[in-house]
Write a protein that holds these residues in place. Sequence first.
Motif, PDB file in Angstrom:
ATOM      1  N   ARG A  44      30.906 -18.579 -20.013  1.00 14.38           N
ATOM      2  CA  ARG A  44      29.820 -19.484 -19.610  1.00 14.38           C
ATOM      3  C   ARG A  44      29.138 -19.005 -18.329  1.00 14.38           C
ATOM      4  N   THR A  45      29.910 -18.454 -17.407  1.00 13.19           N
ATOM      5  CA  THR A  45      29.333 -18.012 -16.132  1.00 13.19           C
ATOM      6  C   THR A  45      28.750 -16.610 -16.207  1.00 13.19           C
ATOM      7  N   GLY A  46      28.928 -15.926 -17.318  1.00 14.53           N
ATOM      8  CA  GLY A  46      28.409 -14.572 -17.453  1.00 14.53           C
ATOM      9  C   GLY A  46      29.276 -13.515 -16.813  1.00 14.53           C
ATOM     10  N   ALA A  47      30.515 -13.858 -16.459  1.00 13.06           N
ATOM     11  CA  ALA A  47      31.391 -12.880 -15.806  1.00 13.06           C
ATOM     12  C   ALA A  47      31.897 -11.826 -16.791  1.00 13.06           C
ATOM     13  N   LEU A  48      32.268 -12.253 -17.998  1.00 11.26           N
ATOM     14  CA  LEU A  48      32.783 -11.310 -18.993  1.00 11.26           C
ATOM     15  C   LEU A  48      31.607 -10.696 -19.737  1.00 11.26           C
ATOM     16  N   ARG A  49      31.440  -9.383 -19.598  1.00  9.10           N
ATOM     17  CA  ARG A  49      30.279  -8.710 -20.183  1.00  9.10           C
ATOM     18  C   ARG A  49      30.618  -7.908 -21.445  1.00  9.10           C
ATOM     19  N   ALA A  50      31.854  -7.379 -21.555  1.00  6.69           N
ATOM     20  CA  ALA A  50      32.179  -6.548 -22.718  1.00  6.69           C
ATOM     21  C   ALA A  50      33.688  -6.487 -22.894  1.00  6.69           C
ATOM     22  N   VAL A  51      34.098  -6.350 -24.156  1.00  4.53           N
ATOM     23  CA  VAL A  51      35.507  -6.136 -24.499  1.00  4.53           C
ATOM     24  C   VAL A  51      35.558  -4.953 -25.458  1.00  4.53           C
ATOM     25  N   PHE A  52      36.327  -3.931 -25.085  1.00  6.70           N
ATOM     26  CA  PHE A  52      36.456  -2.724 -25.892  1.00  6.70           C
ATOM     27  C   PHE A  52      37.897  -2.579 -26.379  1.00  6.70           C
ATOM     28  N   THR A  53      38.071  -2.366 -27.663  1.00  2.00           N
ATOM     29  CA  THR A  53      39.389  -2.000 -28.192  1.00  2.00           C
ATOM     30  C   THR A  53      39.536  -0.493 -28.062  1.00  2.00           C
ATOM     31  N   LEU A  54      40.579  -0.049 -27.358  1.00  2.00           N
ATOM     32  CA  LEU A  54      40.773   1.372 -27.103  1.00  2.00           C
ATOM     33  C   LEU A  54      41.787   2.005 -28.038  1.00  2.00           C
ATOM     34  N   ALA A  55      42.615   1.194 -28.680  1.00  2.00           N
ATOM     35  CA  ALA A  55      43.606   1.727 -29.619  1.00  2.00           C
ATOM     36  C   ALA A  55      44.101   0.568 -30.468  1.00  2.00           C
ATOM     37  N   PRO A  56      44.536   0.848 -31.704  1.00  2.00           N
ATOM     38  CA  PRO A  56      45.096  -0.237 -32.525  1.00  2.00           C
ATOM     39  C   PRO A  56      46.271  -0.894 -31.809  1.00  2.00           C
ATOM     40  N   GLY A  57      46.221  -2.206 -31.719  1.00  2.00           N
ATOM     41  CA  GLY A  57      47.285  -2.920 -31.016  1.00  2.00           C
ATOM     42  C   GLY A  57      47.113  -2.985 -29.523  1.00  2.00           C
ATOM     43  N   GLY A  58      46.039  -2.427 -28.991  1.00  2.00           N
ATOM     44  CA  GLY A  58      45.767  -2.498 -27.565  1.00  2.00           C
ATOM     45  C   GLY A  58      46.178  -1.229 -26.843  1.00  2.00           C
ATOM     46  N   PRO A  59      45.831  -1.123 -25.555  1.00  2.00           N
ATOM     47  CA  PRO A  59      45.203  -2.179 -24.769  1.00  2.00           C
ATOM     48  C   PRO A  59      43.704  -2.288 -25.040  1.00  2.00           C
ATOM     49  N   ASP A  60      43.142  -3.411 -24.584  1.00  2.00           N
ATOM     50  CA  ASP A  60      41.703  -3.607 -24.588  1.00  2.00           C
ATOM     51  C   ASP A  60      41.186  -3.393 -23.169  1.00  2.00           C
ATOM     52  N   LEU A  61      39.938  -3.017 -23.080  1.00  2.00           N
ATOM     53  CA  LEU A  61      39.287  -2.897 -21.780  1.00  2.00           C
ATOM     54  C   LEU A  61      38.278  -4.028 -21.635  1.00  2.00           C
ATOM     55  N   TRP A  62      38.491  -4.850 -20.616  1.00  2.00           N
ATOM     56  CA  TRP A  62      37.538  -5.914 -20.296  1.00  2.00           C
ATOM     57  C   TRP A  62      36.638  -5.420 -19.169  1.00  2.00           C
ATOM     58  N   LEU A  63      35.343  -5.493 -19.388  1.00  2.00           N
ATOM     59  CA  LEU A  63      34.380  -5.142 -18.355  1.00  2.00           C
ATOM     60  C   LEU A  63      33.714  -6.427 -17.888  1.00  2.00           C
ATOM     61  N   LEU A  64      33.849  -6.706 -16.595  1.00  2.00           N
ATOM     62  CA  LEU A  64      33.339  -7.949 -16.023  1.00  2.00           C
ATOM     63  C   LEU A  64      32.388  -7.632 -14.872  1.00  2.00           C
ATOM     64  N   ARG A  65      31.555  -8.594 -14.571  1.00  2.00           N
ATOM     65  CA  ARG A  65      30.625  -8.468 -13.450  1.00  2.00           C
ATOM     66  C   ARG A  65      30.588  -9.803 -12.729  1.00  2.00           C
ATOM     67  N   ARG A  66      30.809  -9.750 -11.421  1.00  2.00           N
ATOM     68  CA  ARG A  66      30.785 -11.010 -10.665  1.00  2.00           C
ATOM     69  C   ARG A  66      29.353 -11.526 -10.586  1.00  2.00           C
ATOM     70  N   PRO A  67      29.134 -12.761 -11.046  1.00  2.00           N
ATOM     71  CA  PRO A  67      27.760 -13.292 -11.079  1.00  2.00           C
ATOM     72  C   PRO A  67      27.164 -13.387  -9.676  1.00  2.00           C
ATOM     73  N   GLU A  68      25.866 -13.128  -9.596  1.00  2.00           N
ATOM     74  CA  GLU A  68      25.136 -13.326  -8.346  1.00  2.00           C
ATOM     75  C   GLU A  68      24.541 -14.727  -8.335  1.00  2.00           C
ATOM     76  N   PRO A  69      24.499 -15.357  -7.186  1.00  2.00           N
ATOM     77  CA  PRO A  69      23.963 -16.734  -7.125  1.00  2.00           C
ATOM     78  C   PRO A  69      22.538 -16.808  -7.648  1.00  2.00           C
ATOM     79  N   GLY A  70      22.308 -17.762  -8.549  1.00  2.00           N
ATOM     80  CA  GLY A  70      20.970 -18.020  -9.049  1.00  2.00           C
ATOM     81  C   GLY A  70      20.481 -17.094 -10.138  1.00  2.00           C
ATOM     82  N   GLU A  71      21.245 -16.079 -10.531  1.00  2.00           N
ATOM     83  CA  GLU A  71      20.762 -15.171 -11.564  1.00  2.00           C
ATOM     84  C   GLU A  71      20.901 -15.804 -12.944  1.00  2.00           C
ATOM     85  N   ARG A  72      20.091 -15.329 -13.871  1.00  2.00           N
ATOM     86  CA  ARG A  72      20.133 -15.835 -15.237  1.00  2.00           C
ATOM     87  C   ARG A  72      21.348 -15.257 -15.959  1.00  2.00           C
ATOM     88  N   GLN A  73      22.092 -16.103 -16.614  1.00  2.00           N
ATOM     89  CA  GLN A  73      23.307 -15.663 -17.284  1.00  2.00           C
ATOM     90  C   GLN A  73      22.976 -15.074 -18.651  1.00  2.00           C
TER      91      GLN A  73
END
Length: 699
Positions: free
Chosen positions: A378-407
């Motif tokens: 909801r806040t737009g922090a989670l931007r992408a999830v990549f599966t790197l291998a069967p069964g994991g791990p996954d790579l989560w790419l996040l970005r800390r939201p800036e105040p007032g930016e559009r999500q």
Amino acid sequence: MSHDAQADNTADTTARPAAAASPLEAAVEAAVEATVNAGDIARLADVGRAAVSNWRRRYEDFPQPVGGTASSPLFSLPEVEAWLRRNGKSFEVSQGDRVWQRLRASADDLRLGEVLGEVGAFLLYTLRDPDGWKRLSAAPDFAVRLPRVVAETTADLPPRAGDATPVEPGLLRLVAGMAERNGAAATFEFLCERYAEAHSRRLALTRPDVAALMTRLACPGARTVLDPACGMGTLLLHAAGAAGAGDEVRLLGQDANETVALLAALRLLLRGRDARVVLGDALRHDAFPPDRPMDGLGDALADAVVCDPPFNERAWGHEDLIGDPRWQYGMPPRGEPELAWVQHCLAHVRPGGFVAVLMPAAAASRRPGRRIRANLLRTGALRAVFTLAPGGPDLWLLRRPEPGERQPGAILVADAGDDPASAEAVWRAHLAKTELPLGGRTVRIIDILDDEVDVSPARHLSPRVDTRGFPADRERFREAIAALADDVPDLEVLTGGAAGWDASWATVAEMARSGLVSIRHSTLRALPADASDGETSEGGLSEGGAPDGGGVPVLTADDVAAGTAPSRRIPRAPGLVAVRPGDVVASAVTARVVAGEGAVLGPHLSLFRVDPGKVDPEFLAGFLRYAAGGGRPHLGSSRVEARRARVPQLPLGVQRTYGTAFRRLLALEDGLREAAAVGEALARLGVEGLIDGRLRPRG
């Protein structure tokens, strides 16, 4: 090479065992006898580990273990060297390997990391004060004075509990000599590589390709990079290059393990990086609290955070951290420590900064974490999830939201398949708003915010198929089906049998005694341990052509069954049975005429060489195939009892007519197998394409 000991491994590899050891090396060897495991022996002799196991079984004089365990025995290095020389095995012991063996023999496994840390601190001292080391090394009491001098010169290293582990002075001189030749950083990298190999089951190591991906996604342009669970420093080492700021980037790390925190600091500082690594549990005892400026920076937040946190740790401090200000997206459940690490990382990056964190695959869908995942979306922090291998791990790419930016209204999910680097191409296409490569998809956040809040890529991706090849595959299948009709011979139906068919029959053994056929059996009971893959030519057995590469191509039973060219190569050796064009090669299940040359006979194969003026090889191969299909192998053998196969004695011209029919029927069998394989692949691609929406019926 392990990822925590890669980078610039340039340690010397030219010192051979035949060379005379220096007095210093001899003294150290006399003080501490080095030991090696099977992997070390394989590396010294440049063979596979299976070859070492074969040597232990085949040679009674192979050195007996002097330590270790039944599953991982240790052998005396001098005894192994002597055995290799006696048996004419080429081998090489580099200067780095000799230093490593001295180091490993100086401490038990539990203390080996401590000793390596002290060696690294010594190297950092020689790098920072080379003149002081030269003066000190000439002093008669240098071993007594050295610990204090090293401690004073390397005070910025993470503190060690208790007194420093003493290191044998002769070993330190060997290390200094190696560093003088190869550099302090390269010397320590070499020793770290060996340490990571020896303790691979105890160390949680980030794969180098994954580390490179994470830092390329999160760190470009960053001036400060933090890894709150840095291990041996792999991510920080990659971040220094990915940031693009040269030596100006500051690297910050923390780890709860005393040994790996020390090794990480040494690997960074020996490269001259601006680095600070702190010992401690980042969740319980945060060394870089976001509300307190970092030393010398005037800012409490990093430009980028990368993290490969420990997975599934239940005792992560849930009770002690209730109400912690880092939990802006929700209190992490007791069984979701990875979501605590995600929020810890977000709390330490500046607004607009990226976080790349490895996560277990289950963290994307476990029910207790759905509230936090929903808030991240909801806040737009989670931007992408990549599966790197069967069964994991996954790579989560996040970005800390800036105040007032559009999500953002969608996130990226992708399956990187066998190549983690492909995730970067998907991410770049996502940012550029261009068509995504195969394996990636943008998913509307509103479609994920249900009762499960499942961000697993597998949940939202169709099978990884490239339907663009469907027309070509369909044409291939049609051609394969059409070609089958050409392979059906025109056989006449006889009611009373062919004239003279029952006049005279002979077994293959009788034909051999009369000189019509010579028989050879493979001398190989199994492929050697150092057999390598070869390149299969398009023409298979019937077109010839030896695969390129070292050694000699060897026909295997699988090659004969499939009708392909030799797929393996083995070193040349006396006694191997060479195959000529026109030879019939038989396995336990089939027989074929070989047109190519240059190969040798593999295990469980027999060769039948005919007198071409009296016997047609295709005629003989047809009867041998029939014997293989209906006969039975020897008990305890993989060879068919071909000598008992009965063959009618017909004129050569008649044999050739029958041989042509046998050859065409064999081609029909091969064609049917190929058509079946192509048809199955075509059907599967069609079903997956229809489900994926990338194919649709015409009309």
